[in-house]
Design a protein around this motif. Structure first.
Motif, PDB file in Angstrom:
ATOM      1  N   GLU A  28       0.815  -1.225   0.000  1.00  0.00           N
ATOM      2  CA  GLU A  28       0.000   0.000   0.000  1.00  0.00           C
ATOM      3  C   GLU A  28       0.846   1.272   0.000  1.00  0.00           C
ATOM      4  O   GLU A  28       0.627   2.173  -0.818  1.00  0.00           O
ATOM      5  CB  GLU A  28      -0.922   0.011   1.221  1.00  0.00           C
ATOM      6  CG  GLU A  28      -2.036  -1.003   1.168  1.00  0.00           C
ATOM      7  CD  GLU A  28      -2.857  -1.015   2.440  1.00  0.00           C
ATOM      8  OE1 GLU A  28      -4.056  -1.333   2.366  1.00  0.00           O
ATOM      9  OE2 GLU A  28      -2.303  -0.694   3.521  1.00  0.00           O
ATOM     10  N   ASP A  32       1.288   4.020  -3.056  1.00  0.00           N
ATOM     11  CA  ASP A  32       0.836   5.393  -2.834  1.00  0.00           C
ATOM     12  C   ASP A  32       1.954   6.384  -3.144  1.00  0.00           C
ATOM     13  O   ASP A  32       1.714   7.439  -3.736  1.00  0.00           O
ATOM     14  CB  ASP A  32       0.365   5.568  -1.393  1.00  0.00           C
ATOM     15  CG  ASP A  32      -0.271   6.922  -1.149  1.00  0.00           C
ATOM     16  OD1 ASP A  32      -1.353   7.179  -1.722  1.00  0.00           O
ATOM     17  OD2 ASP A  32       0.307   7.742  -0.404  1.00  0.00           O
ATOM     18  N   SER A  84      -6.192  -0.393  -0.785  1.00  0.00           N
ATOM     19  CA  SER A  84      -6.199   0.556  -1.889  1.00  0.00           C
ATOM     20  C   SER A  84      -6.920  -0.017  -3.101  1.00  0.00           C
ATOM     21  O   SER A  84      -6.719  -1.173  -3.473  1.00  0.00           O
ATOM     22  CB  SER A  84      -4.759   0.905  -2.279  1.00  0.00           C
ATOM     23  OG  SER A  84      -4.724   1.579  -3.520  1.00  0.00           O
ATOM     24  N   HIS A  85      -7.736   0.811  -3.734  1.00  0.00           N
ATOM     25  CA  HIS A  85      -8.429   0.371  -4.942  1.00  0.00           C
ATOM     26  C   HIS A  85      -7.427   0.057  -6.040  1.00  0.00           C
ATOM     27  O   HIS A  85      -7.686  -0.782  -6.914  1.00  0.00           O
ATOM     28  CB  HIS A  85      -9.399   1.456  -5.405  1.00  0.00           C
ATOM     29  CG  HIS A  85     -10.538   0.933  -6.210  1.00  0.00           C
ATOM     30  ND1 HIS A  85     -11.671   0.391  -5.639  1.00  0.00           N
ATOM     31  CD2 HIS A  85     -10.718   0.819  -7.547  1.00  0.00           C
ATOM     32  CE1 HIS A  85     -12.505  -0.009  -6.593  1.00  0.00           C
ATOM     33  NE2 HIS A  85     -11.939   0.234  -7.750  1.00  0.00           N
ATOM     34  N   SER A 206      -6.605  10.664  -4.506  1.00  0.00           N
ATOM     35  CA  SER A 206      -7.235   9.504  -3.884  1.00  0.00           C
ATOM     36  C   SER A 206      -6.842   8.255  -4.661  1.00  0.00           C
ATOM     37  O   SER A 206      -6.791   8.272  -5.891  1.00  0.00           O
ATOM     38  CB  SER A 206      -8.762   9.643  -3.894  1.00  0.00           C
ATOM     39  OG  SER A 206      -9.199  10.735  -3.135  1.00  0.00           O
ATOM     40  N   TYR A 207      -6.569   7.181  -3.928  1.00  0.00           N
ATOM     41  CA  TYR A 207      -6.200   5.907  -4.546  1.00  0.00           C
ATOM     42  C   TYR A 207      -5.084   6.099  -5.578  1.00  0.00           C
ATOM     43  O   TYR A 207      -5.214   5.717  -6.744  1.00  0.00           O
ATOM     44  CB  TYR A 207      -7.422   5.243  -5.188  1.00  0.00           C
ATOM     45  CG  TYR A 207      -8.487   4.863  -4.201  1.00  0.00           C
ATOM     46  CD1 TYR A 207      -8.191   4.039  -3.122  1.00  0.00           C
ATOM     47  CD2 TYR A 207      -9.798   5.342  -4.329  1.00  0.00           C
ATOM     48  CE1 TYR A 207      -9.170   3.699  -2.206  1.00  0.00           C
ATOM     49  CE2 TYR A 207     -10.777   5.008  -3.405  1.00  0.00           C
ATOM     50  CZ  TYR A 207     -10.455   4.191  -2.347  1.00  0.00           C
ATOM     51  OH  TYR A 207     -11.421   3.855  -1.425  1.00  0.00           O
ATOM     52  N   TYR A 210      -4.233   4.005  -8.907  1.00  0.00           N
ATOM     53  CA  TYR A 210      -5.379   3.560  -9.691  1.00  0.00           C
ATOM     54  C   TYR A 210      -5.527   4.547 -10.839  1.00  0.00           C
ATOM     55  O   TYR A 210      -5.752   5.735 -10.623  1.00  0.00           O
ATOM     56  CB  TYR A 210      -6.633   3.535  -8.826  1.00  0.00           C
ATOM     57  CG  TYR A 210      -7.823   2.872  -9.489  1.00  0.00           C
ATOM     58  CD1 TYR A 210      -7.725   1.583  -9.997  1.00  0.00           C
ATOM     59  CD2 TYR A 210      -9.041   3.533  -9.602  1.00  0.00           C
ATOM     60  CE1 TYR A 210      -8.813   0.969 -10.598  1.00  0.00           C
ATOM     61  CE2 TYR A 210     -10.140   2.929 -10.194  1.00  0.00           C
ATOM     62  CZ  TYR A 210     -10.013   1.644 -10.696  1.00  0.00           C
ATOM     63  OH  TYR A 210     -11.087   1.030 -11.299  1.00  0.00           O
ATOM     64  N   ASP A 358      -8.063   8.800   0.377  1.00  0.00           N
ATOM     65  CA  ASP A 358      -8.782   7.797  -0.405  1.00  0.00           C
ATOM     66  C   ASP A 358     -10.286   7.870  -0.159  1.00  0.00           C
ATOM     67  O   ASP A 358     -11.092   7.742  -1.088  1.00  0.00           O
ATOM     68  CB  ASP A 358      -8.270   6.396  -0.059  1.00  0.00           C
ATOM     69  CG  ASP A 358      -6.852   6.141  -0.577  1.00  0.00           C
ATOM     70  OD1 ASP A 358      -6.351   6.961  -1.374  1.00  0.00           O
ATOM     71  OD2 ASP A 358      -6.261   5.119  -0.175  1.00  0.00           O
TER      72      ASP A 358
END
Length: 386
Positions: A28, A32, A84-85, A206-207, A210, A358
């Motif tokens: 994660e 990020d 996390s997505h 966010s995320y 992704y 997120d």
């Protein structure tokens, strides 16, 4: 619930939980910071998902999927929501829209997606048509038996460069009691088709990791076999996915809220000020209490919506209520967690700031809270003619 079903449920939850904790949690922070998922990590998650029978578990067994119903899927989505997505999206659940594939489309798109050989994007949102779907400018016109597609899409999300996109385009207009209404059709468009440019788009806080993609269509020629479903029925097709998609957002919000609340509780119990744990002070303890209440209510709402979906009676308003309540519940818990951690909650060395970032997106994607409230309001007033 009978004992057998309970045992199966516990096994499913424990399997998915171990999968998330061992294959996703360790990556994660790295993802990020880098802003992307290294392909070897993504492929490992994908392979493990296939080994566990979780890959394409949402699609029927008859097409090679796992055949799981709404109930089990809600449990899976809840566990996936804890991470996390960017990472959990590699454990693919191909969109149910692909079940509308017929004939050669199944061999070309559906079956490869189920086997993990191809990835798809759901392409509906445009620069000037986010919540206002009828404002869509992407269009397709007939040219003999073919279609010529023009326009653009953005904020189209996925874990990696796709192999094809399910693209929604206006193909005409119908007269309705409320005036002309665009007729929208779904198309299957392969990446690499002449005139189709698919590239990575803007980066979101966010995320991180992704991806979002921008899709541009310049006189893209599509054959009749690339219409998904019926011409002019694209919005009905997308509605089937969006409704349950909002329930899955609710379930993932519950999972993430549970993880954040557990971390905040541990901090409140161990961090001391004025000689006692900060959780002993009402200003902090009541935040934990309110979070527990909100999470319990959200879980029950998701469970109720899943039951309605299984009975075939879930409405757009039901899905909208889940989306609003669960995403806003998560937002409050994430914000309260930052407050409980104090300054440490905003330090990059701590995960709370990441969960906070997120969580913010959940109130926006798959339809903003404002749009969801509009759907709910409409369901209340329309029966009265207002």
């Amino acid at each position: 619930m009978n004992m057998e079903a309970s045992v199966e449920t516990d096994l499913l939850i424990s399997t998915v939980r171990r999968f998330v904790e061992t294959e996703m949690y360790p990556h994660e922070e790295e993802v990020d910071q880098m802003g992307y998922v290294p392909e070897d990590i993504g492929r490992q998650i994908e392979a493990t998902s296939q080994e566990l029978g979780l890959f394409a578990c949402n699609l029927p067994e008859e097409v090679g999927g796992g055949g799981l119903g709404y109930g089990p899927m809600s449990l899976i989505e809840r566990e996936y929501g804890k991470t996390s997505h960017a990472l959990q999206s590699w454990a693919a659940r191909p969109t149910e829209l692909l079940m509308a594939c017929e004939g050669d489309q199944r061999e070309r798109y559906l079956f490869p997606a189920v086997r993990g050989e191809k990835r798809e994007l759901f392409a509906l949102t445009e620069p000037d048509a986010g919540s206002d779907v009828m404002g869509m400018k992407t269009n397709a016109r007939r040219d003999g038996d073919d279609w010529i597609l023009n326009g653009s899409k953005h904020f189209i999300s996925g874990p990696c460069m796709p192999d094809f996109a399910i693209v929604f385009a206006a193909t005409g207009a119908d007269e309705t009691p409320r005036g002309p209404r665009k007729r929208v059709t779904a198309f299957l468009v392969d990446v690499g088709t002449p005139g189709f440019d698919c590239r990575e788009g803007t980066k979101c806080v966010s995320y991180r990791g992704y991806k979002t993609f921008e899709l541009h269509f310049d006189n893209v020629r599509l054959g009749p076999g690339q219409v998904l479903g019926e011409e002019g029925r694209g919005l009905e097709l997308s509605g089937k996915w969006l409704g349950m998609g909002r329930i899955w957002v609710g379930a993932t919000c519950c999972g993430k809220a549970e993880r954040i609340l557990e971390m905040a509780t541990e901090w409140a119990a161990s961090r001391k000020q004025f000689g006692k744990p900060i959780g002993a002070f009402q200003a902090t303890g009541f935040r934990l209490a309110d979070g527990a209440i909100g999470l319990r209510a959200a879980d029950l709402m998701v469970k109720d919506a899943v039951a309605r979906a299984e009975q075939g009676v879930m409405s757009d308003a039901d899905a909208a209520m889940i989306k609003v309540f669960c995403s806003e519940m998560l937002g409050k818990i994430a914000d309260d967690a930052v407050q409980i951690y104090g300054g440490m909650g905003l330090m990059e060395e701590m995960p709370i700031q990441r969960f906070w970032r997120d969580s913010r997106l959940e109130r926006i994607w798959d339809g903003t809270s404002e749009i969801q409230r509009h759907i709910i309001t409409r369901s209340i007033l329309r029966p009265l003619g207002a």
